[in-house]
Design a protein around this motif. Structure first.
Motif, PDB file in Angstrom:
ATOM      1  N   UNK A  84      -8.640 -52.435-100.894  1.00 18.02           N
ATOM      2  CA  UNK A  84      -7.830 -52.039-102.035  1.00 18.02           C
ATOM      3  C   UNK A  84      -8.763 -51.767-103.212  1.00 18.02           C
ATOM      4  N   UNK A  85      -8.246 -51.189-104.274  1.00 11.37           N
ATOM      5  CA  UNK A  85      -9.076 -50.826-105.436  1.00 11.37           C
ATOM      6  C   UNK A  85      -9.780 -52.039-106.033  1.00 11.37           C
ATOM      7  N   UNK A  86      -9.081 -53.158-106.151  1.00 11.56           N
ATOM      8  CA  UNK A  86      -9.708 -54.337-106.750  1.00 11.56           C
ATOM      9  C   UNK A  86     -10.778 -54.929-105.828  1.00 11.56           C
ATOM     10  N   UNK A  87     -10.564 -54.832-104.531  1.00 11.81           N
ATOM     11  CA  UNK A  87     -11.549 -55.357-103.587  1.00 11.81           C
ATOM     12  C   UNK A  87     -12.822 -54.508-103.570  1.00 11.81           C
ATOM     13  N   UNK A  88     -12.661 -53.226-103.835  1.00 11.49           N
ATOM     14  CA  UNK A  88     -13.803 -52.316-103.781  1.00 11.49           C
ATOM     15  C   UNK A  88     -14.902 -52.757-104.738  1.00 11.49           C
ATOM     16  N   UNK A  89     -14.552 -53.074-105.961  1.00 10.77           N
ATOM     17  CA  UNK A  89     -15.556 -53.415-106.965  1.00 10.77           C
ATOM     18  C   UNK A  89     -16.183 -54.784-106.723  1.00 10.77           C
ATOM     19  N   UNK A  90     -15.516 -55.642-106.007  1.00  9.08           N
ATOM     20  CA  UNK A  90     -16.027 -56.988-105.769  1.00  9.08           C
ATOM     21  C   UNK A  90     -16.733 -57.152-104.428  1.00  9.08           C
ATOM     22  N   UNK A  91     -16.561 -56.219-103.540  1.00 11.85           N
ATOM     23  CA  UNK A  91     -17.085 -56.352-102.188  1.00 11.85           C
ATOM     24  C   UNK A  91     -18.591 -56.089-102.131  1.00 11.85           C
ATOM     25  N   UNK A  92     -19.376 -57.080-101.681  1.00 12.43           N
ATOM     26  CA  UNK A  92     -20.827 -56.882-101.621  1.00 12.43           C
ATOM     27  C   UNK A  92     -21.253 -55.794-100.628  1.00 12.43           C
ATOM     28  N   UNK A 124     -23.005 -41.623 -97.027  1.00  9.48           N
ATOM     29  CA  UNK A 124     -21.656 -41.303 -97.500  1.00  9.48           C
ATOM     30  C   UNK A 124     -20.616 -41.761 -96.490  1.00  9.48           C
ATOM     31  N   UNK A 125     -20.872 -41.550 -95.201  1.00  6.22           N
ATOM     32  CA  UNK A 125     -19.926 -41.999 -94.184  1.00  6.22           C
ATOM     33  C   UNK A 125     -19.771 -43.516 -94.221  1.00  6.22           C
ATOM     34  N   UNK A 126     -20.875 -44.214 -94.396  1.00  6.16           N
ATOM     35  CA  UNK A 126     -20.834 -45.671 -94.503  1.00  6.16           C
ATOM     36  C   UNK A 126     -19.969 -46.092 -95.685  1.00  6.16           C
ATOM     37  N   UNK A 127     -20.159 -45.454 -96.813  1.00  6.83           N
ATOM     38  CA  UNK A 127     -19.373 -45.779 -97.999  1.00  6.83           C
ATOM     39  C   UNK A 127     -17.894 -45.479 -97.770  1.00  6.83           C
ATOM     40  N   UNK A 128     -17.602 -44.323 -97.173  1.00  4.51           N
ATOM     41  CA  UNK A 128     -16.209 -43.985 -96.895  1.00  4.51           C
ATOM     42  C   UNK A 128     -15.571 -45.005 -95.970  1.00  4.51           C
ATOM     43  N   UNK A 129     -16.299 -45.447 -94.958  1.00  4.04           N
ATOM     44  CA  UNK A 129     -15.776 -46.454 -94.038  1.00  4.04           C
ATOM     45  C   UNK A 129     -15.463 -47.749 -94.766  1.00  4.04           C
ATOM     46  N   UNK A 130     -16.336 -48.149 -95.670  1.00  2.35           N
ATOM     47  CA  UNK A 130     -16.137 -49.391 -96.408  1.00  2.35           C
ATOM     48  C   UNK A 130     -14.950 -49.285 -97.365  1.00  2.35           C
ATOM     49  N   UNK A 131     -14.838 -48.165 -98.063  1.00  6.46           N
ATOM     50  CA  UNK A 131     -13.803 -48.001 -99.076  1.00  6.46           C
ATOM     51  C   UNK A 131     -12.419 -47.882 -98.457  1.00  6.46           C
ATOM     52  N   UNK A 132     -12.288 -47.189 -97.348  1.00 10.33           N
ATOM     53  CA  UNK A 132     -10.967 -46.990 -96.757  1.00 10.33           C
ATOM     54  C   UNK A 132     -10.361 -48.284 -96.239  1.00 10.33           C
ATOM     55  N   UNK A 133     -11.149 -49.307 -96.086  1.00 13.11           N
ATOM     56  CA  UNK A 133     -10.648 -50.574 -95.583  1.00 13.11           C
ATOM     57  C   UNK A 133     -10.245 -51.542 -96.704  1.00 13.11           C
ATOM     58  N   UNK A 154     -23.490 -52.622-101.590  1.00 14.05           N
ATOM     59  CA  UNK A 154     -24.693 -52.254-100.831  1.00 14.05           C
ATOM     60  C   UNK A 154     -24.616 -50.805-100.376  1.00 14.05           C
ATOM     61  N   UNK A 155     -23.428 -50.364 -99.950  1.00  8.58           N
ATOM     62  CA  UNK A 155     -23.249 -48.973 -99.527  1.00  8.58           C
ATOM     63  C   UNK A 155     -23.469 -48.020-100.700  1.00  8.58           C
ATOM     64  N   UNK A 156     -22.984 -48.394-101.882  1.00 10.61           N
ATOM     65  CA  UNK A 156     -23.205 -47.572-103.064  1.00 10.61           C
ATOM     66  C   UNK A 156     -24.690 -47.470-103.397  1.00 10.61           C
ATOM     67  N   UNK A 157     -25.395 -48.570-103.279  1.00  7.84           N
ATOM     68  CA  UNK A 157     -26.840 -48.548-103.537  1.00  7.84           C
ATOM     69  C   UNK A 157     -27.540 -47.640-102.538  1.00  7.84           C
TER      70      UNK A 157
END
Length: 86
Positions: A65-73, A54-63, A77-80
């Protein structure tokens, strides 16, 4: 990765539990008692794994924008990783 002291404490407790389980097995403790302790260790480790994911995902998401979130590999990977932790 920065380690939260709470995570380190959980892992140290799990380490102590494992040492205790080994002693129980050396003394031929009842199977159900050993199994109970093993389940407790697994639960503790699962919690640490979930906290890290969860911390990894939070770190990735806070960096991002909303559109980048869905496209960022990396975020995918963090979601998986979060999904693997149960």
């Amino acid at each position: 990765m920065q380690c939260d002291p709470k995570m380190l404490n959980r892992l140290r407790r799990a380490e102590g539990q494992i040492r205790g389980i080994l002693r129980m097995m050396d003394k031929h403790a009842e199977c159900k008692d050993v199994t109970t302790q093993l389940l407790a260790v697994r639960s503790s480790i699962d919690k640490v794994l979930a906290l890290i994911a969860v911390q990894n995902l939070k770190d990735q998401v806070t960096q991002k924008t909303a559109s980048q979130i869905m496209e960022d590999p990396e975020i995918q990977a963090a979601l998986k990783l979060v999904m693997k932790t149960r």
